[in-house]
Design a protein around this motif. Structure first.
Motif, PDB file in Angstrom:
ATOM      1  N   ALA A   1     -10.823 -17.318 -56.133  1.00 31.38           N
ATOM      2  CA  ALA A   1     -11.420 -18.679 -56.467  1.00 31.38           C
ATOM      3  C   ALA A   1     -11.671 -19.544 -55.009  1.00 31.38           C
ATOM      4  O   ALA A   1     -13.095 -19.995 -54.787  1.00 31.38           O
ATOM      5  CB  ALA A   1     -10.520 -19.724 -57.056  1.00 31.38           C
ATOM      6  N   HIS A   2     -10.694 -19.350 -54.181  1.00 29.96           N
ATOM      7  CA  HIS A   2     -10.869 -20.046 -52.849  1.00 29.96           C
ATOM      8  C   HIS A   2     -12.126 -19.348 -52.069  1.00 29.96           C
ATOM      9  O   HIS A   2     -12.814 -19.759 -51.315  1.00 29.96           O
ATOM     10  CB  HIS A   2      -9.598 -19.882 -51.986  1.00 29.96           C
ATOM     11  CG  HIS A   2      -9.467 -20.930 -51.141  1.00 29.96           C
ATOM     12  ND1 HIS A   2      -8.277 -21.270 -50.506  1.00 29.96           N
ATOM     13  CD2 HIS A   2     -10.127 -21.873 -50.688  1.00 29.96           C
ATOM     14  CE1 HIS A   2      -8.227 -22.146 -49.475  1.00 29.96           C
ATOM     15  NE2 HIS A   2      -9.480 -22.461 -49.429  1.00 29.96           N
ATOM     16  N   PHE A   3     -11.969 -18.228 -51.896  1.00 33.81           N
ATOM     17  CA  PHE A   3     -13.040 -17.213 -51.037  1.00 33.81           C
ATOM     18  C   PHE A   3     -14.601 -17.622 -51.749  1.00 33.81           C
ATOM     19  O   PHE A   3     -15.319 -17.749 -50.878  1.00 33.81           O
ATOM     20  CB  PHE A   3     -12.646 -15.578 -51.363  1.00 33.81           C
ATOM     21  CG  PHE A   3     -13.755 -14.729 -50.727  1.00 33.81           C
ATOM     22  CD1 PHE A   3     -13.601 -14.512 -49.219  1.00 33.81           C
ATOM     23  CD2 PHE A   3     -14.828 -14.014 -51.272  1.00 33.81           C
ATOM     24  CE1 PHE A   3     -14.354 -13.650 -48.885  1.00 33.81           C
ATOM     25  CE2 PHE A   3     -15.722 -13.431 -50.734  1.00 33.81           C
ATOM     26  CZ  PHE A   3     -15.425 -13.104 -49.494  1.00 33.81           C
ATOM     27  N   VAL A   4     -14.655 -17.685 -53.106  1.00 33.21           N
ATOM     28  CA  VAL A   4     -16.140 -18.050 -53.393  1.00 33.21           C
ATOM     29  C   VAL A   4     -16.446 -19.385 -53.051  1.00 33.21           C
ATOM     30  O   VAL A   4     -17.651 -19.300 -52.742  1.00 33.21           O
ATOM     31  CB  VAL A   4     -15.824 -17.626 -54.970  1.00 33.21           C
ATOM     32  CG1 VAL A   4     -17.357 -18.037 -55.606  1.00 33.21           C
ATOM     33  CG2 VAL A   4     -15.834 -16.120 -55.538  1.00 33.21           C
ATOM     34  N   GLU A   5     -15.413 -20.188 -53.210  1.00 31.43           N
ATOM     35  CA  GLU A   5     -15.990 -21.552 -52.855  1.00 31.43           C
ATOM     36  C   GLU A   5     -16.403 -21.713 -51.110  1.00 31.43           C
ATOM     37  O   GLU A   5     -17.195 -22.611 -50.906  1.00 31.43           O
ATOM     38  CB  GLU A   5     -14.501 -22.548 -52.868  1.00 31.43           C
ATOM     39  CG  GLU A   5     -14.205 -22.793 -54.589  1.00 31.43           C
ATOM     40  CD  GLU A   5     -12.978 -23.775 -54.578  1.00 31.43           C
ATOM     41  OE1 GLU A   5     -12.926 -24.222 -55.631  1.00 31.43           O
ATOM     42  OE2 GLU A   5     -12.180 -23.705 -53.678  1.00 31.43           O
ATOM     43  N   HIS A   6     -15.751 -20.869 -50.342  1.00 32.00           N
ATOM     44  CA  HIS A   6     -16.140 -20.863 -49.216  1.00 32.00           C
ATOM     45  C   HIS A   6     -17.709 -20.363 -48.869  1.00 32.00           C
ATOM     46  O   HIS A   6     -18.019 -20.265 -47.874  1.00 32.00           O
ATOM     47  CB  HIS A   6     -15.206 -20.169 -48.126  1.00 32.00           C
ATOM     48  CG  HIS A   6     -14.077 -21.227 -47.945  1.00 32.00           C
ATOM     49  ND1 HIS A   6     -13.866 -21.817 -46.517  1.00 32.00           N
ATOM     50  CD2 HIS A   6     -13.030 -21.960 -48.549  1.00 32.00           C
ATOM     51  CE1 HIS A   6     -13.071 -22.646 -46.559  1.00 32.00           C
ATOM     52  NE2 HIS A   6     -12.370 -22.690 -47.695  1.00 32.00           N
ATOM     53  N   LYS A   7     -17.958 -19.329 -49.668  1.00 33.21           N
ATOM     54  CA  LYS A   7     -19.090 -18.486 -49.681  1.00 33.21           C
ATOM     55  C   LYS A   7     -20.493 -18.999 -50.450  1.00 33.21           C
ATOM     56  O   LYS A   7     -21.521 -18.678 -50.209  1.00 33.21           O
ATOM     57  CB  LYS A   7     -18.882 -16.999 -50.167  1.00 33.21           C
ATOM     58  CG  LYS A   7     -17.604 -16.329 -49.225  1.00 33.21           C
ATOM     59  CD  LYS A   7     -18.084 -16.561 -47.650  1.00 33.21           C
ATOM     60  CE  LYS A   7     -16.574 -15.850 -46.898  1.00 33.21           C
ATOM     61  NZ  LYS A   7     -16.817 -15.891 -45.437  1.00 33.21           N
ATOM     62  N   VAL A   8     -20.223 -19.685 -51.418  1.00 32.58           N
ATOM     63  CA  VAL A   8     -21.094 -20.419 -52.148  1.00 32.58           C
ATOM     64  C   VAL A   8     -21.640 -21.890 -51.804  1.00 32.58           C
ATOM     65  O   VAL A   8     -20.527 -22.544 -52.079  1.00 32.58           O
ATOM     66  CB  VAL A   8     -20.964 -19.926 -53.846  1.00 32.58           C
ATOM     67  CG1 VAL A   8     -22.172 -20.634 -54.431  1.00 32.58           C
ATOM     68  CG2 VAL A   8     -20.872 -18.690 -53.928  1.00 32.58           C
ATOM     69  N   LYS A   9     -22.420 -21.920 -51.494  1.00 31.12           N
ATOM     70  CA  LYS A   9     -22.724 -23.461 -50.878  1.00 31.12           C
ATOM     71  C   LYS A   9     -22.542 -24.355 -51.853  1.00 31.12           C
ATOM     72  O   LYS A   9     -21.837 -25.552 -51.369  1.00 31.12           O
ATOM     73  CB  LYS A   9     -24.120 -23.447 -50.106  1.00 31.12           C
ATOM     74  CG  LYS A   9     -24.425 -24.961 -49.517  1.00 31.12           C
ATOM     75  CD  LYS A   9     -25.901 -24.972 -48.988  1.00 31.12           C
ATOM     76  CE  LYS A   9     -26.128 -26.306 -48.374  1.00 31.12           C
ATOM     77  NZ  LYS A   9     -27.430 -26.460 -47.692  1.00 31.12           N
TER      78      LYS A   9
ATOM     79  N   VAL B   1     -12.284 -28.138 -62.027  1.00 25.21           N
ATOM     80  CA  VAL B   1     -12.795 -27.367 -63.024  1.00 25.21           C
ATOM     81  C   VAL B   1     -12.833 -25.974 -62.791  1.00 25.21           C
ATOM     82  O   VAL B   1     -12.769 -25.174 -63.538  1.00 25.21           O
ATOM     83  CB  VAL B   1     -14.018 -27.816 -63.748  1.00 25.21           C
ATOM     84  CG1 VAL B   1     -14.775 -27.196 -64.738  1.00 25.21           C
ATOM     85  CG2 VAL B   1     -13.654 -29.593 -64.241  1.00 25.21           C
ATOM     86  N   ILE B   2     -13.485 -26.079 -61.601  1.00 24.82           N
ATOM     87  CA  ILE B   2     -13.812 -24.613 -60.894  1.00 24.82           C
ATOM     88  C   ILE B   2     -12.431 -23.587 -60.948  1.00 24.82           C
ATOM     89  O   ILE B   2     -12.584 -22.608 -61.393  1.00 24.82           O
ATOM     90  CB  ILE B   2     -14.516 -24.745 -59.774  1.00 24.82           C
ATOM     91  CG1 ILE B   2     -15.742 -25.385 -59.673  1.00 24.82           C
ATOM     92  CG2 ILE B   2     -14.684 -23.285 -59.050  1.00 24.82           C
ATOM     93  CD1 ILE B   2     -16.456 -25.853 -58.396  1.00 24.82           C
ATOM     94  N   ARG B   3     -11.491 -24.463 -60.464  1.00 25.52           N
ATOM     95  CA  ARG B   3     -10.104 -23.557 -60.244  1.00 25.52           C
ATOM     96  C   ARG B   3      -9.696 -23.281 -61.629  1.00 25.52           C
ATOM     97  O   ARG B   3      -9.055 -21.976 -61.869  1.00 25.52           O
ATOM     98  CB  ARG B   3      -9.295 -24.546 -59.461  1.00 25.52           C
ATOM     99  CG  ARG B   3      -9.554 -24.683 -57.998  1.00 25.52           C
ATOM    100  CD  ARG B   3      -9.395 -23.453 -57.212  1.00 25.52           C
ATOM    101  NE  ARG B   3      -9.679 -23.516 -55.959  1.00 25.52           N
ATOM    102  CZ  ARG B   3      -8.886 -23.569 -54.815  1.00 25.52           C
ATOM    103  NH1 ARG B   3      -7.419 -23.063 -55.145  1.00 25.52           N
ATOM    104  NH2 ARG B   3      -9.079 -23.620 -53.483  1.00 25.52           N
ATOM    105  N   PHE B   4      -9.663 -24.034 -62.569  1.00 30.16           N
ATOM    106  CA  PHE B   4      -9.177 -23.712 -64.045  1.00 30.16           C
ATOM    107  C   PHE B   4     -10.037 -22.765 -64.500  1.00 30.16           C
ATOM    108  O   PHE B   4      -9.518 -21.715 -65.148  1.00 30.16           O
ATOM    109  CB  PHE B   4      -9.182 -24.998 -64.729  1.00 30.16           C
ATOM    110  CG  PHE B   4      -8.783 -24.905 -66.143  1.00 30.16           C
ATOM    111  CD1 PHE B   4      -7.455 -25.234 -66.360  1.00 30.16           C
ATOM    112  CD2 PHE B   4      -9.413 -24.253 -67.268  1.00 30.16           C
ATOM    113  CE1 PHE B   4      -7.128 -24.917 -67.740  1.00 30.16           C
ATOM    114  CE2 PHE B   4      -9.055 -24.089 -68.271  1.00 30.16           C
ATOM    115  CZ  PHE B   4      -7.839 -24.608 -68.742  1.00 30.16           C
ATOM    116  N   THR B   5     -11.366 -22.678 -64.136  1.00 27.29           N
ATOM    117  CA  THR B   5     -12.165 -21.572 -64.811  1.00 27.29           C
ATOM    118  C   THR B   5     -11.829 -20.065 -64.153  1.00 27.29           C
ATOM    119  O   THR B   5     -11.669 -19.209 -64.951  1.00 27.29           O
ATOM    120  CB  THR B   5     -13.627 -21.890 -64.523  1.00 27.29           C
ATOM    121  OG1 THR B   5     -14.097 -23.106 -65.031  1.00 27.29           O
ATOM    122  CG2 THR B   5     -14.452 -20.825 -65.070  1.00 27.29           C
TER     123      THR B   5
END
Length: 280
Positions: free
Chosen positions: A110-118, A147-151
């Motif tokens: 989740a954390h990695f994707v949050e840093h890579k998707v603007k 909500v993103i982290r929960f998903t």
């Protein structure tokens, strides 16, 4: 292990709340006794926006908890998921694998994707724009990020196949570790380094909160450090060189204002590209 498993299978909500409050209280006190940085700030004033976002995270997670419970019950009833497809194993190993893999999906990935998707990075910025990282920063997440982290955690429950006992144990560990790794505490460097070979240590995570690339895009883990080491996202720098915040959002006044933080994901912003002068 069976007693622990049974406890988390039916852990009362009041115990989970006590865990949250106890963790913050413990690390708050330790920050006063062995601080990493002696911040020139009013601690309670700094904590207000962070506690606000902690409250929104609690409300969102509580409101969506039925999905987590349903998913965990479904994978158990249908013998679905990675840890249920493996050969029979001791309970301690079953639990360890469950927590380890949930840590990958619910935290690292989740954390990695949050840093890579603007668009997701814009939401995650709220967490990074704290200029005085301490234990209250741990749950400073925009409601959309909650909500993103929960998903991602929900997705992890399906893929991994974790029953509710392991989900609750993972969430308890995740909560305590995020409070621990954000806490403004100074461990002996040798101790911190030793911890980081297996678990996320305070210094290891705070490198992720350095204000410039490439350090911002490193050390994504929450509980276990294996994922950063396995996927090549581990970085090290001396703690004395740490500067918190985000270089393109330098206004500390705005970054401590709740209304400004709620609007932060919708601000125009271009994430800087990595260049030679990004190094410390």
């Amino acid at each position: 292990m069976e007693a622990i498993y049974n406890y988390f299978e039916t852990i009362p909500s009041s115990h989970r709340s006590l865990l949250l409050v106890s963790g913050i209280t413990l690390f708050w006190l330790l920050e006063g006794a062995v601080p990493l940085f002696r911040f020139d700030y009013k601690k309670w004033k700094h904590a207000i926006p962070n506690f606000f976002f902690t409250l929104t995270t609690i409300v969102i997670n509580f409101g969506l908890a039925f999905l987590l419970l349903w998913s965990a019950d479904w994978v158990k009833a249908n013998d679905f998921g990675v840890i249920n497809w493996l050969p029979e194993m001791p309970l301690w190993l079953y639990v360890l694998l469950g927590v380890l893999l949930l840590d990958f999906f619910g935290a690292y990935l989740a954390h990695f994707v949050e840093h890579k998707v603007k668009p997701l990075w814009m939401v995650h910025l709220v967490h990074h724009t704290d200029h005085k990282v301490d234990t209250t920063t741990a749950n400073r997440h925009h409601p959309i990020e909650s909500v993103i982290r929960f998903t991602f955690t929900l997705f992890g429950v399906f893929v991994v196949g974790t029953p509710i006992a392991i989900v609750m144990l993972y969430q308890a560990m995740s909560l305590l570790f995020t409070q621990f790794t954000h806490a403004n505490i100074k461990l002996p460097k040798t101790v911190d380094k030793a911890i980081s070979y297996v678990l996320i240590s305070p210094d290891m995570h705070k490198i992720h909160h350095h204000y410039r690339l490439p350090y911002t895009d490193s050390n994504y883990g929450n509980i276990f450090s294996v994922w950063d080491r396995l996927f090549g996202t581990y970085m090290y720098m001396e703690r004395e060189k740490l500067v918190y915040g985000v270089d393109v959002f330098p206004d500390e006044a705005k970054n401590t204002n709740i209304s400004q933080l709620l609007k932060q994901p919708f601000q125009p912003y271009e994430k800087p590209t990595l260049s030679a002068d990004s190094e410390v």
